[in-house]
Write an enzyme that holds these catalytic residues in place. Structure first.
Site, PDB file in Angstrom:
ATOM      1  N   GLU A   1     -10.258  79.550  84.913  1.00  0.00           N
ATOM      2  CA  GLU A   1      -9.702  78.939  83.656  1.00  0.00           C
ATOM      3  C   GLU A   1      -8.680  79.699  83.044  1.00  0.00           C
ATOM      4  O   GLU A   1      -8.900  80.744  82.095  1.00  0.00           O
ATOM      5  CB  GLU A   1     -10.951  78.584  82.635  1.00  0.00           C
ATOM      6  CG  GLU A   1     -12.352  77.832  83.065  1.00  0.00           C
ATOM      7  CD  GLU A   1     -11.815  76.249  83.192  1.00  0.00           C
ATOM      8  OE1 GLU A   1     -10.688  75.789  82.389  1.00  0.00           O
ATOM      9  OE2 GLU A   1     -12.280  75.338  83.825  1.00  0.00           O
TER      10      GLU A   1
ATOM     11  N   CYS B   1      -6.597  78.224  73.963  1.00  0.00           N
ATOM     12  CA  CYS B   1      -5.961  78.087  75.315  1.00  0.00           C
ATOM     13  C   CYS B   1      -5.364  76.576  75.200  1.00  0.00           C
ATOM     14  O   CYS B   1      -4.401  76.347  76.198  1.00  0.00           O
ATOM     15  CB  CYS B   1      -6.744  78.321  76.439  1.00  0.00           C
ATOM     16  SG  CYS B   1      -8.204  77.346  76.283  1.00  0.00           S
TER      17      CYS B   1
HETATM   18  P1  NAD Z   1      -9.172  88.995  77.717  1.00  0.00           P
HETATM   19  O1  NAD Z   1      -7.954  90.027  77.380  1.00  0.00           O
HETATM   20  O2  NAD Z   1     -10.464  88.982  76.960  1.00  0.00           O
HETATM   21  O3  NAD Z   1      -9.124  89.000  79.592  1.00  0.00           O
HETATM   22  C1  NAD Z   1     -10.019  88.023  80.005  1.00  0.00           C
HETATM   23  C2  NAD Z   1     -10.875  88.919  80.898  1.00  0.00           C
HETATM   24  O4  NAD Z   1     -10.618  89.737  81.935  1.00  0.00           O
HETATM   25  C3  NAD Z   1     -11.940  89.965  79.970  1.00  0.00           C
HETATM   26  O5  NAD Z   1     -13.376  89.983  80.338  1.00  0.00           O
HETATM   27  C4  NAD Z   1     -11.505  91.266  80.546  1.00  0.00           C
HETATM   28  O6  NAD Z   1     -12.218  92.200  80.445  1.00  0.00           O
HETATM   29  C5  NAD Z   1     -10.918  91.024  81.722  1.00  0.00           C
HETATM   30  N1  NAD Z   1      -9.792  91.845  82.228  1.00  0.00           N
HETATM   31  C6  NAD Z   1      -8.555  92.121  81.426  1.00  0.00           C
HETATM   32  N2  NAD Z   1      -7.726  92.744  82.381  1.00  0.00           N
HETATM   33  C7  NAD Z   1      -8.474  92.994  83.487  1.00  0.00           C
HETATM   34  C8  NAD Z   1      -7.909  93.538  84.759  1.00  0.00           C
HETATM   35  N3  NAD Z   1      -6.513  94.220  84.986  1.00  0.00           N
HETATM   36  N4  NAD Z   1      -8.559  93.291  85.706  1.00  0.00           N
HETATM   37  C9  NAD Z   1     -10.022  92.746  85.484  1.00  0.00           C
HETATM   38  N5  NAD Z   1     -10.398  92.185  84.520  1.00  0.00           N
HETATM   39  C10 NAD Z   1      -9.384  92.176  83.371  1.00  0.00           C
HETATM   40  O7  NAD Z   1      -8.411  87.580  77.362  1.00  0.00           O
HETATM   41  P2  NAD Z   1      -6.942  87.086  77.864  1.00  0.00           P
HETATM   42  O8  NAD Z   1      -6.632  87.134  79.199  1.00  0.00           O
HETATM   43  O9  NAD Z   1      -5.884  87.765  76.705  1.00  0.00           O
HETATM   44  O10 NAD Z   1      -7.156  85.705  77.290  1.00  0.00           O
HETATM   45  C11 NAD Z   1      -6.102  84.863  76.844  1.00  0.00           C
HETATM   46  C12 NAD Z   1      -5.664  83.836  77.992  1.00  0.00           C
HETATM   47  O11 NAD Z   1      -6.934  83.256  78.272  1.00  0.00           O
HETATM   48  C13 NAD Z   1      -4.687  82.894  77.394  1.00  0.00           C
HETATM   49  O12 NAD Z   1      -3.599  82.827  78.553  1.00  0.00           O
HETATM   50  C14 NAD Z   1      -5.424  81.657  77.334  1.00  0.00           C
HETATM   51  O13 NAD Z   1      -4.667  80.538  77.391  1.00  0.00           O
HETATM   52  C15 NAD Z   1      -6.597  81.784  78.284  1.00  0.00           C
HETATM   53  N6  NAD Z   1      -7.501  81.072  78.107  1.00  0.00           N
HETATM   54  C16 NAD Z   1      -7.894  79.998  78.898  1.00  0.00           C
HETATM   55  C17 NAD Z   1      -9.043  79.422  78.680  1.00  0.00           C
HETATM   56  C18 NAD Z   1      -9.360  78.065  79.513  1.00  0.00           C
HETATM   57  O14 NAD Z   1     -10.299  77.577  79.306  1.00  0.00           O
HETATM   58  N7  NAD Z   1      -8.516  77.624  80.562  1.00  0.00           N
HETATM   59  C19 NAD Z   1      -9.706  79.480  77.645  1.00  0.00           C
HETATM   60  C20 NAD Z   1      -9.395  80.537  76.681  1.00  0.00           C
HETATM   61  C21 NAD Z   1      -8.154  81.567  77.163  1.00  0.00           C
END
Ligand code: NAD
Length: 473
Positions: free
Chosen positions: A226, A260
């Protein structure tokens, strides 16, 4: 960062890898022992989870306030109630969903049974994001449990208070062997992804989504990703601009744009742009007053890293600001901001904004808007505001996106019969309602024959020695 497994183990950084392996193994053993398969066990866990939500509503609201300064109303509407409603629906439908399916069968199988079993995958990993830190983690977790899987949940470390809530509460309410929490950030998630899972459900950025996908190939683990991206909005001249402004601005400024499915940018004619800006001024003033920083209803930016990122985007496009534009780093506050006459090459059009900044890019007409959208990565959602069926149809038929919202933002997300997910860069797979259950379920096909001599005779033409007379061409 301490890693706390469901039974309360805490390890220092040295023991991280071993601790994660041991925690994952414990959950896998629970699945292998058959703990998670009985529907009564699943129902009990889901009932306990529902009790957890109901008994800890205030704690959830407080955690969201601490992490994002989320208002009580948005905390209830977008996370607490959302989770309660989803779980109530799942509990109501569980017996129906788990039943083996009996598809129609061809004439040749008239004497046989044709069945599809709803089998759990095994051990699922659910990795959450920080922006809706409870809903995006616990909803898929509940689906994995409903489908009979053991689950490892990894809350986002970025939403500190919510991660703490999850790590402290789940072990108090749920089976400590089959449902375990692993806390931590990139380092711990990297270690987790070295382990074998039977399903991985990830929510977060597209760049980390690619890392997760790559890790999943090692064991050919199926995934749901997602992800995010820039979700466009098109407004045409037939739209009711007052209502349009309210619906777009609400979708953009809930959780201060850290959603998102928030509208990322608007495409419309210059004429509509001016009218939209005028309508928006009135709406924003009536919602947040003269000084939006004093409004209790606006969330804050999650942390200073994301604040600096947004500040840099805003500073680079300052000359285009027509509403808002102020910010306060000490308070991690950014005013609801609209930018007009934005060029496709402006910095704000490079990446997903994920904050309270709404750029408008003028286009000549719907065809130019469609061309603009189709030249870019596939968005999570496309929004169209128009009374004209032909325009609505044009966009739904000539663009690709995870979902389409017509004449409203966000609200499609709450329709449980609509599968939610991205396509291309915005993700793989979907969930919500029964689709969440199906996501964590392997559809296991089964043909059951018997030893009825009539059936054996009817099918005996397949045995050698082959005689062409038995074939019908
Ligand atoms: P985040 O920084 O919380 O990361 C998401 C998860 O990935 C966390 O649990 C984190 O610990 C893990 N993570 C981070 N770096 C990592 C790495 N190098 N290796 C492995 N795991 C790692 O959240 P984010 O990515 O900043 O979230 C924001 C993004 O998520 C936006 O692009 C948003 O659009 C998207 N999003 C999508 C949805 C959806 O339902 N499609 C919902 C919410 C957010």
């Amino acid at each position: 960062t301490p890693i706390r497994s469901a039974n309360g183990n805490i390890s220092d950084s040295k023991g991280k890898s071993a601790n994660i392996a041991e925690t994952v193994q414990r959950a896998r053993d629970a699945f292998n022992r058959g703990v998670t398969r009985p529907v009564e066990w699943r129902r009990k866990q889901l009932q306990n989870l529902l009790r957890m939500y109901k008994e800890n509503q205030q704690a959830m609201i407080d955690a969201l306030r601490e992490d994002l300064r989320r208002s009580k109303m948005e905390a209830i509407l977008l996370e607490v109630d959302y989770l309660i409603n989803d779980l109530t629906n799942t509990l109501h439908s569980l017996d129906e969903w788990v039943k083996p399916e009996k598809p129609s069968k061809p004439l040749v199988n008239i004497l046989d049974e044709v069945v599809i079993y709803n089998d759990p995958y095994g051990l699922a990993l659910v990795i959450g994001a920080w922006n809706y830190p409870l809903q995006l983690l616990l909803l898929p977790m509940a689906g994995a449990i409903a489908a009979g899987n053991a689950v490892v949940v990894k809350p986002s470390e970025v939403a500190v208070a919510c991660a703490r809530f999850v790590a402290e509460m789940l072990p108090k309410y749920l089976d400590n062997d089959a449902i375990v929490v692993v806390e931590g950030g990139a380092e711990e998630t990297t270690l987790l992804l070295k382990e074998k899972f039977d399903y991985i459900f990830y929510t977060g950025s597209t760049s980390v989504g690619k890392i997760v996908y790559e890790a999943a190939t090692k064991y050919l683990t199926p995934v749901t990703l997602e992800l995010g991206g820039k979700s466009p909005v098109y407004i045409d001249s037939s739209a009711d601009l007052e209502v349009t402004a309210k619906r777009i601005l609400w979708g953009k400024f809930i959780n201060s744009g850290q959603t998102c499915i928030a509208p990322d940018y608007i495409l419309c004619s210059k004429e509509i742009q001016d009218k939209f800006v005028e309508a928006s001024k009135k709406v924003l003033k009536s919602w947040y007053g003269e000084d939006p920083q004093k409004s209790p209803d606006l969330s804050r930016i999650i942390n200073s890293r994301h604040f600096s990122r947004l500040q840099a985007v805003l500073d680079a496009n300052k000359s285009k600001v027509v509403i808002g534009g102020s910010y306060d780093p000490k308070d991690k506050f950014i005013a609801p901001t609209i930018l007009a006459n934005v060029a496709p090459s402006d910095k704000i059009m490079e990446d997903e904004i994920f904050g309270p900044l709404l750029p408008i890019v003028p286009v000549a007409d719907a065809y130019e808007a469609i061309k603009f959208i189709n030249e870019r990565p596939l968005p999570l959602v496309l929004y169209v505001f128009s009374k004209q069926r032909s325009i609505q149809k044009l966009f739904t038929e000539q663009t690709r996106s995870g979902s389409v919202g017509i004449n409203d933002t966000i609200m499609f997300y709450g329709v449980e019969t609509l599968p939610f997910g991205g396509v291309g860069n915005s993700g793989i797979g979907a969930y919500h309602g029964k689709k969440t259950f199906d996501t964590f379920t392997h559809k296991k096909s089964c043909l059951i024959k018997n030893f009825n001599p009539i059936g054996e005779k009817l099918a005996s033409g397949r045995y050698p020695p082959y005689t062409e007379g038995n074939l019908k061409f």
